[in-house]
Scaffold this motif. Structure first.
Motif, PDB file in Angstrom:
ATOM      1  N   THR A  99     121.959  88.024  39.392  1.00  0.00           N
ATOM      2  CA  THR A  99     120.847  87.410  38.697  1.00  0.00           C
ATOM      3  C   THR A  99     121.062  87.631  37.207  1.00  0.00           C
ATOM      4  OG1 THR A  99     118.413  87.258  38.602  1.00  0.00           O
ATOM      5  CG2 THR A  99     119.354  89.468  38.796  1.00  0.00           C
ATOM      6  N   ASN A 101     118.947  87.901  33.062  1.00  0.00           N
ATOM      7  CA  ASN A 101     117.700  87.944  32.297  1.00  0.00           C
ATOM      8  C   ASN A 101     117.680  86.829  31.251  1.00  0.00           C
ATOM      9  OD1 ASN A 101     119.289  88.856  30.150  1.00  0.00           O
ATOM     10  ND2 ASN A 101     118.633  90.991  30.340  1.00  0.00           N
ATOM     11  N   LYS A 125     124.909  96.041  35.170  1.00  0.00           N
ATOM     12  CA  LYS A 125     124.397  95.108  34.160  1.00  0.00           C
ATOM     13  C   LYS A 125     125.465  94.919  33.092  1.00  0.00           C
ATOM     14  CE  LYS A 125     120.579  94.621  30.804  1.00  0.00           C
ATOM     15  NZ  LYS A 125     119.357  95.294  30.253  1.00  0.00           N
ATOM     16  N   TYR A 168     115.773  88.763  38.576  1.00  0.00           N
ATOM     17  CA  TYR A 168     115.169  89.378  37.384  1.00  0.00           C
ATOM     18  C   TYR A 168     113.896  88.608  37.065  1.00  0.00           C
ATOM     19  CZ  TYR A 168     114.233  90.324  32.478  1.00  0.00           C
ATOM     20  OH  TYR A 168     113.610  90.640  31.299  1.00  0.00           O
ATOM     21  N   LEU A 173     113.622  94.137  38.112  1.00  0.00           N
ATOM     22  CA  LEU A 173     114.440  93.540  39.159  1.00  0.00           C
ATOM     23  C   LEU A 173     113.669  93.612  40.472  1.00  0.00           C
ATOM     24  CD1 LEU A 173     117.882  95.155  38.243  1.00  0.00           C
ATOM     25  CD2 LEU A 173     117.114  92.821  37.713  1.00  0.00           C
ATOM     26  N   ASP A 195     115.052  97.444  34.868  1.00  0.00           N
ATOM     27  CA  ASP A 195     116.185  96.575  34.521  1.00  0.00           C
ATOM     28  C   ASP A 195     117.162  97.221  33.558  1.00  0.00           C
ATOM     29  OD1 ASP A 195     114.572  96.556  32.244  1.00  0.00           O
ATOM     30  OD2 ASP A 195     115.031  94.452  31.776  1.00  0.00           O
TER      31      ASP A 195
END
Length: 312
Positions: A99, A101, A125, A168, A173, A195
């Protein structure tokens, strides 16, 4: 007696032949329903796609399931690999979904837990792939575990869940579990974690029942939010569940549509192209699958739009 007996045999044979025609027509329709949405075949090096995202420039990125290296693949419209990025401080134990952001940072979920032996799960991330100029990058590491849930919510409340889907949303999350209860109750549980790099205990929000008969058909395998954050899509091997008009952060509190995808294949990744268009993929198995498919939500027939309600 011989003539009536022959007539009975003829009727049985005719009925059986008619049933075969109906079955083959039904199967053929379901195969067509899936494959007329095919847009490309996927390169064999990425034949176990478990997560996919479009970056801000419209480039398509994908990850493989566990067993591959910690690699992020950029695929072109023909499904060919045009670039590979290695995350040097990551492992691919069981990568299951991606996913991003609002800044375009990608999150990669290493949280597959089929045997439920993993207590701490990981999300990697990374920066927006557009901004990665080399063949390698490093990730910010997010760790989480599940709470021990009351038996009323989850009969096997040992804190170890399996999950293959997340999104997100509003600086958090959201995880959608892959149900392994015995007896099987068909629920996917919704959890929330932070996150950014830290150790989290996932917070339970609510649950939704997909189906209760064959668990492999009910498992949620991927999730995606539309760019305007007004539609949530959940994927299983035969269906897209589309949620809208939810309240707060409980995606299961709003309206639901069920979209039939046709023949059953191992569908493992799902992402929005725009607010009205989805791309999903399936894994290759004995010559079946290994493709990317595109559907427009506006083009789904009325019979594919079935109202449902939240079920805790």
């Amino acid at each position: 007696m011989v003539a009536p007996l022959n007539k009975i045999k003829t009727k049985i044979a005719t009925t059986f032949a008619l049933l075969l025609v109906i079955v083959f027509c039904f199967i053929g329709f379901r195969v067509y329903k899936l494959y007329h949405n095919k847009i490309t075949s996927i390169a064999p090096e990425v034949n176990e796609i478990s997560g996919a995202e479009f970056d801000k420039h419209g480039n398509f990125w994908a990850i493989n399931d566990g067993g591959d290296g910690p690699l992020l693949y950029h695929l072109n419209r023909q499904g060919e690999i045009v670039r590979t990025i290695e995350i040097t401080n990551a492992l691919n134990k069981d990568w299951e979904d991606m996913t991003q952001n609002s800044f375009g940072h990608f999150f990669i979920g290493d949280f597959g837990n089929n045997s439920r032996q993993r207590t701490w799960l990981t999300v990697y991330k990374i920066e927006n792939p557009i901004d990665i100029k080399t063949a390698t990058t490093t990730a910010e590491i997010i760790k989480f575990k599940y709470p021990i849930l009351p038996d009323a919510i989850h009969p096997e409340s040992n804190g170890n869940h399996d999950v293959e889907a997340f999104v997100y949303y509003q600086n958090s999350l959201y995880l959608f579990t892959k149900n392994r209860t015995k007896p099987f109750d068909g629920k996917t549980h919704l959890f929330r974690i932070g996150d950014h790099a830290d150790n989290y205990e996932a917070k339970y929000i609510s649950s939704f029942v997909t189906c209760t008969y064959i668990k492999e058909l009910c498992w949620i395998t991927s999730a995606a939010l539309s760019p305007d954050r007004k539609k949530l899509a959940l994927l299983d091997h035969r269906t897209i569940w589309l949620f809208e008009q939810w309240q707060g952060n409980d995606f299961f509190s709003g309206k639901v549509r069920k979209i039939d995808l046709g023949v059953i294949t191992q569908k493992e990744s799902l992402t929005f192209v725009d607010n009205n268009t989805l791309v999903f993929t399936d894994e290759a198995f004995k010559g079946i699958g290994g493709n990317a498919y595109l559907i427009s939500l506006d083009e789904q027939s009325a019979t594919d739009k079935i109202d449902a309600v939240k079920q805790d």
